[in-house]
Design a protein around this motif. Structure first.
Motif, PDB file in Angstrom:
ATOM      1  N   GLU A  94       0.825  -1.195   0.000  1.00 31.28           N
ATOM      2  CA  GLU A  94       0.000   0.000   0.000  1.00 31.28           C
ATOM      3  C   GLU A  94       0.866   1.254   0.000  1.00 31.28           C
ATOM      4  OE1 GLU A  94      -3.972   1.585   2.380  1.00 31.28           O
ATOM      5  OE2 GLU A  94      -2.962  -0.267   2.956  1.00 31.28           O
ATOM      6  N   HIS A  95       0.429   2.273  -0.741  1.00 30.98           N
ATOM      7  CA  HIS A  95       1.125   3.554  -0.875  1.00 30.98           C
ATOM      8  C   HIS A  95       2.436   3.436  -1.649  1.00 30.98           C
ATOM      9  CE1 HIS A  95      -1.823   5.019   1.933  1.00 30.98           C
ATOM     10  NE2 HIS A  95      -1.359   4.238   2.884  1.00 30.98           N
ATOM     11  N   SER A  96       2.621   2.307  -2.399  1.00 31.55           N
ATOM     12  CA  SER A  96       3.881   2.147  -3.109  1.00 31.55           C
ATOM     13  C   SER A  96       3.840   2.741  -4.507  1.00 31.55           C
ATOM     14  CB  SER A  96       4.241   0.664  -3.227  1.00 31.55           C
ATOM     15  OG  SER A  96       3.282   0.003  -4.048  1.00 31.55           O
ATOM     16  N   GLY A  97       2.659   3.107  -4.997  1.00 34.59           N
ATOM     17  CA  GLY A  97       2.597   3.634  -6.351  1.00 34.59           C
ATOM     18  C   GLY A  97       1.227   4.160  -6.690  1.00 34.59           C
ATOM     19  N   PRO A  98       1.087   4.691  -7.907  1.00 35.36           N
ATOM     20  CA  PRO A  98      -0.192   5.270  -8.323  1.00 35.36           C
ATOM     21  C   PRO A  98      -1.263   4.213  -8.540  1.00 35.36           C
ATOM     22  CG  PRO A  98       1.367   5.223 -10.147  1.00 35.36           C
ATOM     23  CD  PRO A  98       2.119   4.786  -8.942  1.00 35.36           C
ATOM     24  N   VAL A  99      -2.526   4.638  -8.408  1.00 36.99           N
ATOM     25  CA  VAL A  99      -3.670   3.743  -8.594  1.00 36.99           C
ATOM     26  C   VAL A  99      -4.509   4.251  -9.753  1.00 36.99           C
ATOM     27  CG1 VAL A  99      -5.712   2.758  -7.513  1.00 36.99           C
ATOM     28  CG2 VAL A  99      -3.670   3.187  -6.148  1.00 36.99           C
ATOM     29  N   ALA A 100      -4.939   3.323 -10.599  1.00 36.15           N
ATOM     30  CA  ALA A 100      -5.641   3.685 -11.832  1.00 36.15           C
ATOM     31  C   ALA A 100      -7.155   3.709 -11.648  1.00 36.15           C
ATOM     32  CB  ALA A 100      -5.262   2.706 -12.935  1.00 36.15           C
ATOM     33  N   LEU A 101      -7.822   4.346 -12.617  1.00 35.22           N
ATOM     34  CA  LEU A 101      -9.283   4.476 -12.625  1.00 35.22           C
ATOM     35  C   LEU A 101      -9.905   3.508 -13.625  1.00 35.22           C
ATOM     36  CD1 LEU A 101      -9.286   8.362 -12.711  1.00 35.22           C
ATOM     37  CD2 LEU A 101     -10.394   7.020 -10.907  1.00 35.22           C
ATOM     38  N   PRO A 102     -11.179   3.172 -13.446  1.00 36.06           N
ATOM     39  CA  PRO A 102     -11.880   2.414 -14.485  1.00 36.06           C
ATOM     40  C   PRO A 102     -11.902   3.212 -15.798  1.00 36.06           C
ATOM     41  CG  PRO A 102     -13.141   2.443 -12.448  1.00 36.06           C
ATOM     42  CD  PRO A 102     -12.026   3.417 -12.261  1.00 36.06           C
ATOM     43  N   VAL A 103     -11.892   2.520 -16.915  1.00 34.97           N
ATOM     44  CA  VAL A 103     -11.805   3.180 -18.217  1.00 34.97           C
ATOM     45  C   VAL A 103     -12.987   4.121 -18.445  1.00 34.97           C
ATOM     46  CG1 VAL A 103     -11.699   2.810 -20.708  1.00 34.97           C
ATOM     47  CG2 VAL A 103     -10.478   1.280 -19.163  1.00 34.97           C
ATOM     48  N   THR A 104     -14.178   3.727 -18.004  1.00 39.97           N
ATOM     49  CA  THR A 104     -15.357   4.582 -18.224  1.00 39.97           C
ATOM     50  C   THR A 104     -15.202   5.922 -17.511  1.00 39.97           C
ATOM     51  OG1 THR A 104     -16.405   3.425 -16.366  1.00 39.97           O
ATOM     52  CG2 THR A 104     -16.964   2.678 -18.594  1.00 39.97           C
ATOM     53  N   ARG A 105     -14.651   5.889 -16.294  1.00 36.92           N
ATOM     54  CA  ARG A 105     -14.431   7.131 -15.559  1.00 36.92           C
ATOM     55  C   ARG A 105     -13.340   7.968 -16.236  1.00 36.92           C
ATOM     56  NH1 ARG A 105     -15.746  11.611 -13.156  1.00 36.92           N
ATOM     57  NH2 ARG A 105     -14.875  12.014 -11.086  1.00 36.92           N
ATOM     58  N   ALA A 106     -12.288   7.298 -16.717  1.00 39.08           N
ATOM     59  CA  ALA A 106     -11.197   8.008 -17.388  1.00 39.08           C
ATOM     60  C   ALA A 106     -11.693   8.714 -18.641  1.00 39.08           C
ATOM     61  CB  ALA A 106     -10.085   7.022 -17.737  1.00 39.08           C
ATOM     62  N   LYS A 107     -12.507   8.030 -19.415  1.00 41.09           N
ATOM     63  CA  LYS A 107     -13.030   8.637 -20.650  1.00 41.09           C
ATOM     64  C   LYS A 107     -13.975   9.796 -20.328  1.00 41.09           C
ATOM     65  CE  LYS A 107     -12.453   4.671 -23.744  1.00 41.09           C
ATOM     66  NZ  LYS A 107     -13.113   3.667 -24.600  1.00 41.09           N
ATOM     67  N   GLN A 108     -14.712   9.678 -19.213  1.00 40.13           N
ATOM     68  CA  GLN A 108     -15.581  10.771 -18.801  1.00 40.13           C
ATOM     69  C   GLN A 108     -14.765  12.021 -18.484  1.00 40.13           C
ATOM     70  OE1 GLN A 108     -17.173  10.726 -14.767  1.00 40.13           O
ATOM     71  NE2 GLN A 108     -19.241  11.115 -15.585  1.00 40.13           N
ATOM     72  N   LEU A 109     -13.631  11.841 -17.796  1.00 39.40           N
ATOM     73  CA  LEU A 109     -12.771  12.972 -17.457  1.00 39.40           C
ATOM     74  C   LEU A 109     -12.153  13.597 -18.707  1.00 39.40           C
ATOM     75  CD1 LEU A 109     -11.017  11.372 -14.346  1.00 39.40           C
ATOM     76  CD2 LEU A 109     -12.640  13.291 -14.297  1.00 39.40           C
ATOM     77  N   ILE A 110     -11.756  12.766 -19.654  1.00 41.50           N
ATOM     78  CA  ILE A 110     -11.206  13.279 -20.919  1.00 41.50           C
ATOM     79  C   ILE A 110     -12.273  14.078 -21.663  1.00 41.50           C
ATOM     80  CG2 ILE A 110     -10.398  12.590 -23.214  1.00 41.50           C
ATOM     81  CD1 ILE A 110      -8.224  12.411 -21.160  1.00 41.50           C
ATOM     82  N   SER A 111     -13.513  13.605 -21.597  1.00 38.81           N
ATOM     83  CA  SER A 111     -14.613  14.304 -22.256  1.00 38.81           C
ATOM     84  C   SER A 111     -14.843  15.678 -21.624  1.00 38.81           C
ATOM     85  CB  SER A 111     -15.896  13.468 -22.168  1.00 38.81           C
ATOM     86  OG  SER A 111     -16.994  14.175 -22.687  1.00 38.81           O
ATOM     87  N   LEU A 112     -14.791  15.745 -20.293  1.00 39.03           N
ATOM     88  CA  LEU A 112     -14.970  17.031 -19.600  1.00 39.03           C
ATOM     89  C   LEU A 112     -13.824  17.988 -19.923  1.00 39.03           C
ATOM     90  CD1 LEU A 112     -16.166  15.771 -16.080  1.00 39.03           C
ATOM     91  CD2 LEU A 112     -17.586  16.692 -17.930  1.00 39.03           C
ATOM     92  N   TYR A 113     -12.609  17.452 -19.975  1.00 37.54           N
ATOM     93  CA  TYR A 113     -11.437  18.260 -20.309  1.00 37.54           C
ATOM     94  C   TYR A 113     -11.578  18.832 -21.728  1.00 37.54           C
ATOM     95  CZ  TYR A 113      -6.533  19.037 -21.765  1.00 37.54           C
ATOM     96  OH  TYR A 113      -5.360  19.560 -22.273  1.00 37.54           O
TER      97      TYR A 113
END
Length: 596
Positions: A94-113
């Motif tokens: 735990e806390h050793s590295g970055p954690v990723a998001l589900p693809v649907t959430r990632a695409k939603q953020l790209i859409s907002l950007y």
């Protein structure tokens, strides 16, 4: 619904703008939260981009990832709970590295950007919109394509955004499945269809590890030393093609000193003793290492003095030949394979011989005082008139020079004085060792090395500069012994090292680079698999350039490998049962949208 998305786009823009502005002001900042599940981080100029294999873009990028870390059990199905301990052995703590998001959430953020960066979206009421750096979002690979990154990069004319370039990076592995290999012609045709191109260009990249560090027995930390070569060429013929000898190549060297298998390990130990003395001067506490010699330091020094007394011409050049053979200084006991490179100096003066004896036998401050007391009394009584190098600046050398004329200043062997005296003669000796090597091999001139041997700076700084000389020697020896480099390659490499260390502090994690012809080292990799092999398929020019990238790699291409990937790893390599090498296959595609 539309109003809700517009508000979310505006909130995201405001948050990204805050991170961007603070980054421009060099304000150190932890990742900034956005909503409940996401955090934003800015990678500025000079920062190591986690996307360097797939995207060469602006100096700044914005990265979004999952907020915090999830417990392992939350990622497992109920039926897998019993296997949690087994899998956790292969899962970063735990806390050793970055954690990723589900693809649907990632695409939603790209859409907002994208919405916030579109100048036509005036109803967002963004006054004087700023062109933000490209945005990349870490993905957890849970979709069928195993997406690990999605990104958006503004296209602009002047300060006006005219469109957006979208990137999707997918990764399969680790696996031994050779069917993951693509066909180059199929990749080129798919690119032509996707981007409506009739002509494509291909560019290859391969990275081979020439020298790999291995963990020694009884050691805890693995060395990060390695020597590898990056090779690029145009007009790729097929997947995993061997680079042509006409390709452009760069040698990369990262070397940590102190490997006991190094031919110059004894020199490293000698330098470590100098560091002990320098630390003792600074703190007032000296951690004396275990003596290497059987005899005590006082006995060894007395023997040296007796030898000088018994010689009719003890101060002339005959000392050079006979006593140097007797001393057999540890620092000169280098491996025979580099004796032609680092010859034992035949001109050790009295102070250097003294250093060789004392550095292997002194066990305490009291030993040090007794040794220097013996020497000073012998000088005062005129029992010895030892030979020393002209120009030596140590306190002991000055006392010896004064003794030639029968007048010596009184020296109090108390406080830090004895430690400083020993440090000075050690510094004098080891500087001459390194300079003799670099000049003897015609890799530098005395003038060019003056920065490293200057006595006009404080002792602590002198020690620091000698450490730099040793690191350069380690690099020189590795390239000579392991890669069989000749002068034509060693000279520019050493000039590069010297230039770097005149301008920067000691940094054994720095990667030194040398442009080199592949023919010089191809025998080391011609029968090996590359660590990374990549082909870029591109069409268009400038902002209209689009790329398709296919990559093979031995190591994970992203920091945030998901539990699904780790599951494959557990099934195939636990207890070393896999007979075939594991690898990852990564694809990066892009597309462009132009705002009207």
């Amino acid at each position: 619904m539309g109003s809700h998305r517009h508000q979310a786009a505006r909130r995201l823009y405001d948050c990204l703008l805050q991170v961007y502005n603070e980054g421009n002001k060099d304000i150190p900042k932890d990742p900034v939260p956005f909503e409940a599940d996401v955090q934003i981080q800015l990678i500025g100029e000079g920062g190591r981009s986690p996307l360097e294999s797939f995207w060469k873009g602006n100096d700044m990028i914005l990265i979004m990832q999952k907020m915090g870390h999830v417990e392992l059990t939350e990622q497992l199905e109920e039926s897998q709970i019993d296997d949690a301990v087994y899998i956790s052995e292969f899962t970063p703590p735990e806390h050793s590295g970055p954690v990723a998001l589900p693809v649907t959430r990632a695409k939603q953020l790209i859409s907002l950007y994208t919405m916030a960066q579109n100048p036509n979206m005036i109803h967002l009421k963004i006054s004087k919109p700023i062109v933000l750096p490209p945005l990349w979002v870490r993905c957890d690979g849970s979709d069928p394509e195993h997406t690990c990154w999605v990104g958006a990069e503004p296209l602009k004319t002047g300060n006006t955004i005219t469109g957006m370039s979208f990137h999707i990076v997918t990764c399969n592995g680790p696996t031994t499945d050779k069917t993951c290999f693509a066909n180059l012609e199929d990749l080129k045709n798919a690119h032509k269809i996707r981007h409506h191109s009739s002509v494509v260009a291909t560019r290859g990249f391969a990275q081979y590890e020439l020298v790999r560090s291995t963990t020694l027995e009884d050691t805890v930390v693995e060395s990060e030393s390695n020597i590898y070569i990056d090779i690029t060429w145009n007009m790729v013929d097929n997947i995993l093609q061997k680079p042509p000898l006409t390709a452009t190549a760069t040698l990369n060297i990262r070397l940590e000193s102190g490997d006991p298998r190094s031919p110059v390990y004894q020199l490293h130990k000698e330098l470590q003793f100098l560091l002990v003395l320098a630390e003792g001067l600074k703190t007032g506490v000296t951690e004396w290492p275990e003596p290497l010699a059987i005899e005590s330091s006082v006995e060894l020094v007395q023997e040296l003095l007796n030898d000088l007394k018994n010689k009719q011409d003890g101060f002339n050049s005959s000392i050079n030949k006979n006593d140097v053979e007797k001393v057999k200084c540890d620092s000169a006991a280098v491996d025979s394979s580099i004796k032609s490179l680092f010859n034992e100096r035949g001109d050790l003066d009295f102070a250097e011989q003294l250093w060789c004896k004392m550095r292997s036998s002194v066990a305490s401050y009291q030993d040090l005082v007794k040794c220097f007391t013996l020497i000073i009394k012998s000088l005062e009584r005129g029992e010895i008139q030892p030979w020393i190098h002209q120009g030596s600046s140590s306190l002991l050398s000055k006392l010896i020079q004064q003794s030639y004329h029968g007048t010596m200043e009184a020296i109090s062997l108390s406080g830090i004085t004895p430690i400083q005296m020993l440090l000075e003669i050690g510094l004098d000796k080891i500087k001459k060792d390194y300079v003799s090597c670099f000049i003897g091999q015609e890799l530098a001139t005395l003038t060019y090395l003056d920065y490293f041997i200057s006595t006009s700076v404080k002792l602590q700084e002198q020690v620091h500069r000698v450490q730099k000389l040793h690191h350069m020697l380690e690099i020189l020896v590795s390239c000579t012994v392991l890669l069989h480099f000749k002068h034509e390659n060693l000279f520019p490499l050493m000039q590069s090292c010297i230039k770097y260390y005149k301008e920067n502090p000691l940094n054994e994690k720095h990667v030194f680079q040398l442009p080199i012809r592949p023919a010089v080292v191809n025998k080391f990799y011609q029968n090996e698999y590359p660590q990374i092999w990549r082909v870029d398929i591109s069409s268009g020019h400038g902002q209209k350039e689009v790329k398709t990238i296919w990559q093979f790699s031995i190591n994970p291409p992203v920091e945030h490998m998901t539990l699904n990937n780790l599951g494959v790893l557990c099934d195939t390599t636990v207890n070393g049962s896999s007979e075939e090498s594991m690898y990852f296959v990564t694809m990066a595609n892009c597309s462009q949208v132009h705002f009207t």
